[in-house]
Design a protein around this motif. Structure first.
Motif, mmCIF file in Angstrom:
data_model
loop_
_atom_site.group_PDB
_atom_site.id
_atom_site.type_symbol
_atom_site.label_atom_id
_atom_site.label_comp_id
_atom_site.label_asym_id
_atom_site.label_seq_id
_atom_site.Cartn_x
_atom_site.Cartn_y
_atom_site.Cartn_z
ATOM 1 N N HIS A 124 0.816 -1.219 0.000
ATOM 2 C CA HIS A 124 0.000 0.000 0.000
ATOM 3 C C HIS A 124 0.848 1.267 0.000
ATOM 4 N N ASP A 125 1.928 1.276 0.760
ATOM 5 C CA ASP A 125 2.781 2.459 0.816
ATOM 6 C C ASP A 125 3.387 2.756 -0.555
ATOM 7 N N LEU A 126 3.837 1.722 -1.236
ATOM 8 C CA LEU A 126 4.389 1.882 -2.584
ATOM 9 C C LEU A 126 3.311 2.408 -3.537
ATOM 10 N N ALA A 127 2.100 1.867 -3.421
ATOM 11 C CA ALA A 127 1.003 2.292 -4.293
ATOM 12 C C ALA A 127 0.628 3.746 -4.033
ATOM 13 N N LEU A 128 0.561 4.147 -2.768
ATOM 14 C CA LEU A 128 0.231 5.537 -2.437
ATOM 15 C C LEU A 128 1.306 6.495 -2.927
ATOM 16 N N GLN A 129 2.552 6.090 -2.833
ATOM 17 C CA GLN A 129 3.655 6.921 -3.326
ATOM 18 C C GLN A 129 3.512 7.132 -4.836
ATOM 19 N N ALA A 130 3.172 6.072 -5.564
ATOM 20 C CA ALA A 130 2.987 6.186 -7.013
ATOM 21 C C ALA A 130 1.787 7.071 -7.344
ATOM 22 N N LEU A 131 0.728 6.956 -6.572
ATOM 23 C CA LEU A 131 -0.455 7.792 -6.806
ATOM 24 C C LEU A 131 -0.154 9.270 -6.575
ATOM 25 N N ARG A 132 0.606 9.571 -5.545
ATOM 26 C CA ARG A 132 0.925 10.969 -5.229
ATOM 27 C C ARG A 132 1.789 11.619 -6.299
ATOM 28 N N GLU A 133 2.396 10.820 -7.150
ATOM 29 C CA GLU A 133 3.177 11.383 -8.260
ATOM 30 C C GLU A 133 2.278 11.909 -9.370
ATOM 31 N N ILE A 134 1.042 11.417 -9.435
ATOM 32 C CA ILE A 134 0.161 11.847 -10.534
ATOM 33 C C ILE A 134 -1.062 12.633 -10.077
ATOM 34 N N THR A 135 -1.357 12.637 -8.765
ATOM 35 C CA THR A 135 -2.545 13.337 -8.277
ATOM 36 C C THR A 135 -2.285 13.838 -6.864
ATOM 37 N N PRO A 136 -2.942 14.929 -6.467
ATOM 38 C CA PRO A 136 -2.765 15.415 -5.086
ATOM 39 C C PRO A 136 -3.278 14.395 -4.069
ATOM 40 N N ALA A 137 -2.693 14.404 -2.913
ATOM 41 C CA ALA A 137 -3.058 13.453 -1.859
ATOM 42 C C ALA A 137 -4.515 13.621 -1.434
ATOM 43 N N THR A 138 -5.073 14.824 -1.608
ATOM 44 C CA THR A 138 -6.461 15.067 -1.206
ATOM 45 C C THR A 138 -7.461 14.325 -2.079
ATOM 46 N N THR A 139 -7.042 13.853 -3.249
ATOM 47 C CA THR A 139 -7.958 13.135 -4.144
ATOM 48 C C THR A 139 -7.934 11.626 -3.913
ATOM 49 N N ILE A 140 -7.077 11.187 -3.007
ATOM 50 C CA ILE A 140 -6.932 9.746 -2.744
ATOM 51 C C ILE A 140 -7.621 9.411 -1.431
ATOM 52 N N GLY A 141 -8.548 8.464 -1.491
ATOM 53 C CA GLY A 141 -9.267 8.027 -0.304
ATOM 54 C C GLY A 141 -8.635 6.787 0.307
ATOM 55 N N PRO A 142 -9.335 6.159 1.230
ATOM 56 C CA PRO A 142 -8.809 4.950 1.870
ATOM 57 C C PRO A 142 -8.791 3.754 0.916
ATOM 58 N N ALA A 143 -8.074 2.736 1.323
ATOM 59 C CA ALA A 143 -7.985 1.511 0.516
ATOM 60 C C ALA A 143 -9.377 0.919 0.328
ATOM 61 N N ALA A 144 -9.618 0.400 -0.895
ATOM 62 C CA ALA A 144 -10.947 -0.120 -1.228
ATOM 63 C C ALA A 144 -10.863 -1.519 -1.822
ATOM 64 N N GLY A 145 -9.913 -2.307 -1.375
ATOM 65 C CA GLY A 145 -9.832 -3.687 -1.844
ATOM 66 C C GLY A 145 -8.743 -3.899 -2.881
ATOM 67 N N TYR A 146 -8.758 -5.091 -3.469
ATOM 68 C CA TYR A 146 -7.754 -5.435 -4.474
ATOM 69 C C TYR A 146 -8.353 -6.444 -5.441
ATOM 70 N N LEU A 147 -7.652 -6.636 -6.551
ATOM 71 C CA LEU A 147 -8.053 -7.614 -7.560
ATOM 72 C C LEU A 147 -6.805 -8.346 -8.010
ATOM 73 N N VAL A 148 -6.815 -9.683 -7.939
ATOM 74 C CA VAL A 148 -5.671 -10.476 -8.383
ATOM 75 C C VAL A 148 -5.831 -10.711 -9.887
ATOM 76 N N GLU A 149 -4.825 -10.299 -10.648
ATOM 77 C CA GLU A 149 -4.861 -10.443 -12.103
ATOM 78 C C GLU A 149 -4.413 -11.847 -12.500
ATOM 79 N N ASP A 150 -4.673 -12.209 -13.765
ATOM 80 C CA ASP A 150 -4.329 -13.549 -14.264
ATOM 81 C C ASP A 150 -2.821 -13.831 -14.222
ATOM 82 N N ASP A 151 -2.019 -12.792 -14.417
ATOM 83 C CA ASP A 151 -0.572 -12.998 -14.466
ATOM 84 C C ASP A 151 0.081 -12.986 -13.088
#
Length: 192
Positions: free
Chosen positions: A15-42
């Motif tokens: 999650h910390d890595l994901a939030l860091q990547a998100l903050r590079e493209i959008t302000p922190a105020t636009t990011i809410g709490p974690a809302a689950g995950y999806l396991v991809e085929d690969d």
């Protein structure tokens, strides 16, 4: 039928890595709490976070993370994706009902504006016994002082400071001169 691989615990905890990547493209105020995950085929995992951007209800920030061999997790992709039903149009409301709602809202606004104006008029009303002093008048109220000076204001139709009315008068004067010359020439012809 193929089955999806089990989710890697290190990817689910990224999650910390994901939030860091998100903050590079959008302000922190636009990011809410974690809302689950999806396991991809690969085997990669898409971590979802609630979106707080106005105009995007039901959308989620999605960060896809993966691991190669025994290395640390890395970010593959960061995007804003719609959730279930986010792209569906709202339930259709007949025009007549929408118009009725609009008209009632406009009537409410008009009543509020009238009440506000009534309150202003009541507070601005002068007392009956009060009289205006000579000093109460602004300098702008006395317009007779500058009657000899004309304002240098462009009127409708004026172009680059040229008064079209003056051009029309000059054209009328020229046409009057031409008509006098025509009459004089006609009179000369008749006399002959």
């Amino acid at each position: 039928m193929t089955s999806k691989p089990d989710a890697d615990a290190r990817l689910l905890d990224a999650h910390d890595l994901a939030l860091q990547a998100l903050r590079e493209i959008t302000p922190a105020t636009t990011i809410g709490p974690a809302a689950g995950y999806l396991v991809e085929d690969d085997g990669s995992v898409s971590l979802r976070f609630e979106n707080r951007l106005p105009g995007y209800p039901g959308w989620y920030w999605t960060v896809t993370v993966a691991r190669v061999d025994d290395e640390d997790p890395t970010v593959l992709e960061v995007e804003l994706l719609p959730g279930d039903g986010a792209l569906l149009a709202p339930e259709w409301v007949p025009w007549v009902e929408r118009l009725a709602e609009y008209r009632s809202h406009q009537a409410e606004l008009a009543e509020q504006a009238a009440a506000a104006v009534g309150a202003e008029d009541a507070s601005d009303a002068p007392e009956e016994d009060s009289e205006l002093d000579e000093g109460d008048l602004d300098d702008d109220d006395d317009l007779d002082e500058d009657d000899d000076h004309e304002a240098d204001i462009l009127h409708a139709g004026d172009l680059d400071g040229v008064d079209i009315d003056e051009l029309d008068e000059a054209a009328d004067d020229d046409s009057d001169d031409d008509s006098d010359e025509d009459i004089d020439a006609d009179e000369v012809d008749e006399e002959e």
